[in-house]
Write a protein that holds these residues in place. Structure first.
Motif, PDB file in Angstrom:
ATOM      1  N   GLU A 135      -4.055  72.603  -3.326  1.00 35.12           N
ATOM      2  CA  GLU A 135      -5.292  72.897  -2.980  1.00 35.12           C
ATOM      3  C   GLU A 135      -6.207  71.701  -2.607  1.00 35.12           C
ATOM      4  O   GLU A 135      -6.732  71.548  -1.693  1.00 35.12           O
ATOM      5  CB  GLU A 135      -6.086  73.888  -3.967  1.00 35.12           C
ATOM      6  CG  GLU A 135      -5.723  75.096  -4.248  1.00 35.12           C
ATOM      7  CD  GLU A 135      -5.860  76.080  -3.139  1.00 35.12           C
ATOM      8  OE1 GLU A 135      -6.572  75.800  -2.229  1.00 35.12           O
ATOM      9  OE2 GLU A 135      -5.324  77.121  -3.260  1.00 35.12           O
ATOM     10  N   ALA A 136      -5.907  70.660  -3.488  1.00 39.76           N
ATOM     11  CA  ALA A 136      -6.734  69.303  -3.496  1.00 39.76           C
ATOM     12  C   ALA A 136      -6.201  68.683  -1.995  1.00 39.76           C
ATOM     13  O   ALA A 136      -6.971  68.125  -1.277  1.00 39.76           O
ATOM     14  CB  ALA A 136      -6.493  68.350  -4.552  1.00 39.76           C
ATOM     15  N   ALA A 137      -4.935  68.754  -1.797  1.00 38.46           N
ATOM     16  CA  ALA A 137      -4.216  68.208  -0.665  1.00 38.46           C
ATOM     17  C   ALA A 137      -5.041  68.817   0.720  1.00 38.46           C
ATOM     18  O   ALA A 137      -5.162  68.103   1.812  1.00 38.46           O
ATOM     19  CB  ALA A 137      -2.740  68.258  -0.615  1.00 38.46           C
ATOM     20  N   LEU A 138      -4.939  70.137   0.690  1.00 41.58           N
ATOM     21  CA  LEU A 138      -5.570  70.872   1.775  1.00 41.58           C
ATOM     22  C   LEU A 138      -7.002  70.549   1.918  1.00 41.58           C
ATOM     23  O   LEU A 138      -7.452  70.249   3.078  1.00 41.58           O
ATOM     24  CB  LEU A 138      -5.349  72.318   1.844  1.00 41.58           C
ATOM     25  CG  LEU A 138      -3.863  72.775   1.578  1.00 41.58           C
ATOM     26  CD1 LEU A 138      -3.637  74.343   1.270  1.00 41.58           C
ATOM     27  CD2 LEU A 138      -3.380  72.389   2.900  1.00 41.58           C
ATOM     28  N   LYS A 139      -7.764  70.544   1.155  1.00 47.30           N
ATOM     29  CA  LYS A 139      -9.202  70.326   0.878  1.00 47.30           C
ATOM     30  C   LYS A 139      -9.280  68.772   1.696  1.00 47.30           C
ATOM     31  O   LYS A 139     -10.409  68.491   2.234  1.00 47.30           O
ATOM     32  CB  LYS A 139      -9.542  70.467  -0.330  1.00 47.30           C
ATOM     33  CG  LYS A 139     -11.198  70.289  -0.288  1.00 47.30           C
ATOM     34  CD  LYS A 139     -11.770  70.746  -1.856  1.00 47.30           C
ATOM     35  CE  LYS A 139     -13.214  70.521  -1.950  1.00 47.30           C
ATOM     36  NZ  LYS A 139     -13.526  71.113  -3.470  1.00 47.30           N
ATOM     37  N   LEU A 140      -8.721  67.831   1.200  1.00 50.03           N
ATOM     38  CA  LEU A 140      -8.824  66.248   1.408  1.00 50.03           C
ATOM     39  C   LEU A 140      -8.627  66.180   3.174  1.00 50.03           C
ATOM     40  O   LEU A 140      -9.254  65.783   3.533  1.00 50.03           O
ATOM     41  CB  LEU A 140      -7.453  65.399   0.444  1.00 50.03           C
ATOM     42  CG  LEU A 140      -7.462  64.050   1.011  1.00 50.03           C
ATOM     43  CD1 LEU A 140      -8.769  63.357   0.505  1.00 50.03           C
ATOM     44  CD2 LEU A 140      -6.252  63.581   0.611  1.00 50.03           C
TER      45      LEU A 140
END
Length: 465
Positions: A135-140
């Motif tokens: 989730e963090a990678a996609l949001k980044l």
């Protein structure tokens, strides 16, 4: 005395019966439980690759926490790290504040990364699970590019939270959640045994790459420029399907030329599992972000993303999480990363995995229900099929999910824990710890072979009755 990985501590004098605990679990836990359905046992003690249940029966664990336990259960270096950290009085929870343990973990992790990636990398500590890091990678990348969509692949598994689930391939888990995959463009992952183009081998992988490139460049292809592409270098839950190195290099070229960030999910493949410390090393690609969890915490919950500094555009507080400061996991993660490097376990995973794969492949003539054997290092899949049915254009016979479930049960009866994956759960997956001994390798292969042979013989006897 230092415990050896195969030693078990003394059993407790009294404990509830396994049957009673299982009954309470069925009555109190959610219907979403999975492994508990596959393995009706109650582990009470564990060391190395061995699990002992409350009834005193021992099993060789070839699941390893779905790849989490690089050093098996309760390895001495992990226990020492826990004891040392607790005894030191270190704070066990400090959100994202700096600690000596975090600093040491970051040093140890960066030392394992490809140099041209580590030199310009940033790290973000996420919530404790791999899906949090996805989730963090996609949001980044959505933040960095100002775009929304994601390119994902058939057969993928990235987690169970919203974005991670949307990028995953499994239809069953997405169907009850309306609109979950609205912003994901699904692309064909090369799967030689069941090639989506009916070609297989290098030809199928090349068609896949050509398809991706032409789709992205087609003004009427329907794909709005995406925020990122996310993929696994070896699909884990997808059935231990390795991507060809040449195909991965093509995905890197295609995304780089179109300024599409490439995220590689190394949650299950990392820390030596595939015979390289990180699976991207086989192909030599340098992604824009790597998602890491499972083994990096040394058996305790920890998840991070490491990404190129050019994408470091978050505002303070843009992505947080209460449990991103797990001091114990950082200490055990450091111990694990350094032990794997120091003891040559990456090279051993490559050698042992090749030996296991070779022996399993040789069994195909003796046990024709083994349709395909594949994987990389100690991430191996044995796909079971209906040997009596006609093969398709690529030589693949139909899936045999019932047979696979019976083989899993027969393995458990023989003291071997293996789980299923792949399409229709027809692939027996082997994920032993990197510390597996030569004797344990032979035991795993013997028990699996015997289980497949026994189930096949029973089926044949029933068919002939």
């Amino acid at each position: 005395m230092t415990l050896q990985p195969t030693d078990l501590p003394a059993a407790p004098r009294t404990a509830p019966s396994g049957a009673a605990i299982l009954e309470r679990q069925r009555g109190r836990e959610s219907a979403a439980r999975t492994y508990a359905r596959s393995f009706p046992i109650v582990p009470a003690r564990a060391q190395g690759m061995t699990i002992e249940d409350t009834d005193g029966r021992r099993y060789l664990d070839c699941l390893s926490g779905a790849g989490t336990l690089a050093l098996g259960h309760n390895h001495p270096v992990v226990l020492e790290a826990i004891q040392r950290t607790v005894s030191s009085g270190a704070p066990l929870h400090v959100l994202d504040l700096a600690t000596p343990e975090k600093d040491e973990f970051t040093d140890a992790l960066f030392a394992t990364l490809p140099g041209d990636f580590a030199d310009k990398a940033r790290i973000h500590f996420c919530g404790p699970a791999g899906t949090d890091a996805v989730e963090a990678a996609l949001k980044l990348m959505q933040t960095a590019t100002g775009r929304r969509g994601v390119l994902g692949f058939t057969g993928a598994y990235h987690g169970m939270t919203a974005g991670a689930l949307a990028a995953s391939g499994g239809v069953g888990t997405k169907t009850p959640v309306p609109g979950i995959a609205a912003d994901v463009t699904r692309l064909p992952y090369p799967y030689s045994y069941r090639c989506p183009f009916g070609v297989g081998g290098e030809g199928g992988a090349q068609i896949s790459a050509d398809y991706v490139e032409r789709l992205l460049d087609d003004p009427n292809g329907g794909v709005v420029p995406p925020a990122a592409m996310i993929l696994e270098a070896v699909q884990g839950e997808g059935g231990a399907v390795p991507a060809p190195d040449a195909w991965l290099r093509e995905m890197r070229r295609i995304t780089a030329e179109r300024e599409i960030p490439l995220i590689v999910d190394e949650v299950q493949t990392g820390v030596g599992r595939t015979g390289a410390f990180w699976a991207v090393e086989h192909s030599g690609i340098v992604p824009d972000a790597m998602v890491m969890s499972k083994a990096i915490g040394g058996s305790l919950p920890l998840a991070v993303i490491v990404y190129h500094e050019d994408y470091n555009g978050w505002l303070p507080g843009a992505h947080t999480g209460t449990f991103r400061g797990n001091t114990l996991a950082m200490a055990t993660g450091t111990a694990t990363l350094r032990y794997v490097s120091r003891e040559g376990l990456v090279e051993r995973a490559a050698a042992v995995g090749a030996r296991m794969t070779e022996r399993l492949t040789a069994l195909r003539s003796e046990l024709p229900v083994i349709g395909d054997v594949r994987g990389r290092g100690l991430m191996i899949g044995v796909e079971l099929v209906d040997a009596e049915a006609e093969p398709d254009a690529c030589g693949a016979r139909p899936f045999a999910p019932q047979l696979a479930a019976q083989v899993r049960d027969a393995c458990l009866e023989r003291g071997l824990i293996v789980e299923l994956g792949g399409r229709f759960d027809s692939t027996v997956r082997l994920l032993p710890p990197l510390i597996i001994t030569d004797e344990q390798v032979e035991a795993v292969l013997d028990r699996l072979t015997d289980a497949i042979a026994a189930v096949t013989a029973t089926q044949n006897a029933g068919a002939g009755a």
